[in-house]
Scaffold this active site. Structure first.
Site, PDB file in Angstrom:
ATOM      1  N   LYS A 106       3.868 -17.316  -3.531  1.00 39.03           N
ATOM      2  CA  LYS A 106       2.499 -16.845  -3.301  1.00 39.03           C
ATOM      3  C   LYS A 106       2.323 -15.514  -4.188  1.00 39.03           C
ATOM      4  O   LYS A 106       3.192 -14.308  -3.808  1.00 39.03           O
ATOM      5  CB  LYS A 106       1.613 -16.721  -1.870  1.00 39.03           C
ATOM      6  CG  LYS A 106       0.314 -16.114  -1.963  1.00 39.03           C
ATOM      7  CD  LYS A 106      -0.613 -17.591  -2.179  1.00 39.03           C
ATOM      8  CE  LYS A 106      -1.997 -17.072  -2.431  1.00 39.03           C
ATOM      9  NZ  LYS A 106      -2.529 -16.604  -3.916  1.00 39.03           N
ATOM     10  N   LYS A 156       4.923 -13.882  -8.343  1.00 44.37           N
ATOM     11  CA  LYS A 156       4.299 -12.975  -9.197  1.00 44.37           C
ATOM     12  C   LYS A 156       4.413 -13.394 -10.793  1.00 44.37           C
ATOM     13  O   LYS A 156       5.367 -13.910 -11.011  1.00 44.37           O
ATOM     14  CB  LYS A 156       4.807 -11.437  -8.907  1.00 44.37           C
ATOM     15  CG  LYS A 156       3.612 -10.553  -9.354  1.00 44.37           C
ATOM     16  CD  LYS A 156       2.654 -10.316  -8.218  1.00 44.37           C
ATOM     17  CE  LYS A 156       1.856  -9.247  -8.419  1.00 44.37           C
ATOM     18  NZ  LYS A 156       1.313  -8.691  -6.999  1.00 44.37           N
ATOM     19  N   ASN A 212     -10.451  -1.830  -7.660  1.00 45.33           N
ATOM     20  CA  ASN A 212     -11.006  -2.716  -6.386  1.00 45.33           C
ATOM     21  C   ASN A 212     -10.566  -2.389  -5.439  1.00 45.33           C
ATOM     22  O   ASN A 212     -11.378  -2.000  -4.330  1.00 45.33           O
ATOM     23  CB  ASN A 212     -10.434  -4.446  -6.913  1.00 45.33           C
ATOM     24  CG  ASN A 212     -11.029  -5.298  -5.728  1.00 45.33           C
ATOM     25  OD1 ASN A 212     -10.264  -5.141  -4.485  1.00 45.33           O
ATOM     26  ND2 ASN A 212     -11.861  -6.296  -6.011  1.00 45.33           N
TER      27      ASN A 212
HETATM   28  N1  GLU Z   1      -2.001  -9.371  -5.986  1.00 44.30           N
HETATM   29  C1  GLU Z   1      -2.308  -9.367  -4.428  1.00 44.30           C
HETATM   30  C2  GLU Z   1      -1.140  -8.606  -4.140  1.00 44.30           C
HETATM   31  O1  GLU Z   1      -0.354  -7.850  -4.336  1.00 44.30           O
HETATM   32  C3  GLU Z   1      -2.627 -10.269  -3.833  1.00 44.30           C
HETATM   33  C4  GLU Z   1      -1.962 -11.672  -4.086  1.00 44.30           C
HETATM   34  C5  GLU Z   1      -2.345 -12.881  -3.635  1.00 44.30           C
HETATM   35  O2  GLU Z   1      -3.643 -12.913  -3.072  1.00 44.30           O
HETATM   36  O3  GLU Z   1      -1.878 -14.061  -3.781  1.00 44.30           O
HETATM   37  O4  GLU Z   1      -0.859  -8.508  -2.867  1.00 44.30           O
END
Ligand code: GLU
Length: 437
Positions: A76, A112, A227
């Site tokens: 994720k 990622k 954000n």
């Molecule tokens: N990009 C965000 C983070 O670094 C969210 C990742 C997600 O929601 O999967 O945590």
């Protein structure tokens, strides 16, 4: 064509990131072999995405998707669009996702993605072609049960919507659970938009309780006003905290008695940069602020410092300039391992990124659950469940840090490693060999 290692910011950020594992190992219950495994991402795809530009020319963009670990569940993590994206960075970000999901106890591993692009230079249609093209290239590699992307720096709900639509076309069926952070009409979750900032806010509320703070006396500086930075500033302001400084990539502003954060957010989002807030005559008078540089902001005499932009903000060189006693890391990876040593020596309380910014992925998890069930929650339900998870994780890490007299970062990694270790142990044969059968 660029190679994987090109354009790294400040050395190999992945190698630096995994140094935390060895330090935390001593306080974690996990096998040494499992920790070794976490030093190597499971899989990496590198793609090139051809995009037809509005003027008819063809541009090729480099992109990556890294699956760091899937011991606790599918990979994720977000997709970043930024000109400085490189493979080391994406690997580090994927590694942080693994640890983050373990800290808050949601059933995911870490992944990622990133595309080397300055999205501000693209038209909306070019951005759409790039987003869809990227998903077509990594489509085989992702899926609701294998790897679930989401927004990150310079990507947003609109982009997630295009990506989900493209993936669904590839599958021949609507597949909302493949990606989170979508627009609400496409299966997004209420409360996802401010979730990262809100998660950090819940951490600060726990600190407030632990330390007996009076919010009206707590001065906060926020570096990065995207954000996450905006929402944490807004929520703290609503609780009477004094937001005395904010900055973005163009510069910062300072006001001794604190800003009216809603107007700042309005100006920033209308003008796209804080600089315009103080450059435009009438607005300048309205906010009545002094201008400061990003460097000056980091060295301000405030009570809480919130880095909410990119990596490598506190390094071995500049970390000693930090005067704030408390740092809440809303950005991913704002502190290098050398920076860590300096902050620890100076007895700073650092709420680490893998805890402080875990609110975003936590509500992503809620979104995924809702998509799979086809049943949607109210915003108060989302917020309450987020508060519960963040508060529990914060206190588990805080207590471990107190109990073992270690910094909160080491405690967060130790806590995450133990969770990952449990999953590995549950499917592994290590104990079988150790028991001498
Ligand atoms: N990009 C965000 C983070 O670094 C969210 C990742 C997600 O929601 O999967 O945590």
């Amino acid at each position: 064509m660029t190679t994987a290692a090109d354009g790294d910011r400040g050395g190999n950020i992945f190698d630096d990131a995994i140094k935390r594992l060895d330090r935390a190992f001593e306080f974690a219950e996990i096998d040494a072999e499992a920790v070794e495994r976490l030093k190597h991402p499971r899989a990496i795809v590198q793609v090139s995405v051809p995009v037809r530009m509005d003027d008819g020319s063809l541009r090729i963009f480099e992109g990556y998707r890294v699956r760091h670990d899937d011991s606790r569940g599918p990979g994720k993590g977000g997709v970043r669009f930024h000109p400085d994206v490189n493979l080391h960075e994406v690997k580090a970000l994927a590694f942080w996702m693994t640890c983050k999901c373990a800290v808050v106890g949601i059933p995911y591993g870490g992944a990622k993605g990133g595309v080397v692009v300055n999205p501000k230079e693209l038209s909306r249609l070019e951005l759409e072609r790039l987003s869809r093209g990227f998903i077509r290239q990594i489509g085989e590699f992702i899926g609701p049960e294998s790897d679930i992307p989401a927004p990150d720096v310079y990507t947003n709900a609109m982009i997630m919507g295009w990506m989900m639509d493209e993936y669904s076309k590839m599958q021949g069926q609507r597949t909302p659970a493949v990606i989170t952070g979508k627009p609400i009409p496409l299966g997004g979750s209420l409360g996802r938009e401010d979730a990262t900032g809100r998660g950090a806010y819940y951490c600060i509320k726990e600190l407030e309780r632990q330390k007996g703070w009076d919010p009206g006396r707590i001065r906060v500086a926020v570096q990065g006003f995207g954000n996450a930075g905006q929402h944490v500033a807004r929520l703290l302001h609503e609780d009477n905290y004094r937001i005395v400084a904010v900055s973005d990539s163009k510069g910062g502003i300072f006001k001794q008695d604190g800003f009216d954060v809603p107007s700042l957010i309005r100006f920033k989002n209308e003008s796209r940069q804080l600089k315009a807030v103080y450059c435009d005559g009438s607005v300048c008078e309205m906010v009545d602020a002094d201008t400061i540089s990003n460097e000056e902001l980091l060295a301000l005499d405030v009570d809480v410092l919130v880095p909410a932009a990119l990596e490598n903000v506190f390094t071995g060189e500049n970390a000693r300039k930090v005067r704030a006693p408390v740092i809440v890391e809303v950005a991913n990876g704002p502190t290098t391992s050398d920076g860590d040593a300096v902050l620890n020596e100076a007895k700073k309380l650092v709420v680490p990124d893998i805890l402080a910014n875990a609110g975003g992925v936590t509500v992503s998890y809620f979104e995924w659950v809702q998509n799979k069930q086809g049943y949607y929650w109210t915003e108060p339900e989302v917020q309450e469940r987020l508060r519960e998870i963040m508060t529990r994780a914060f206190n588990a890490v805080y207590d471990l840090a107190e109990r073992r007299s270690i910094d909160m970062r080491t405690a967060a990694y130790a806590y995450a490693l133990t969770r990952i270790g449990e999953a590995i142990e549950a499917v592994g044969t290590q104990s079988f060999f150790q028991a001498g059968h």
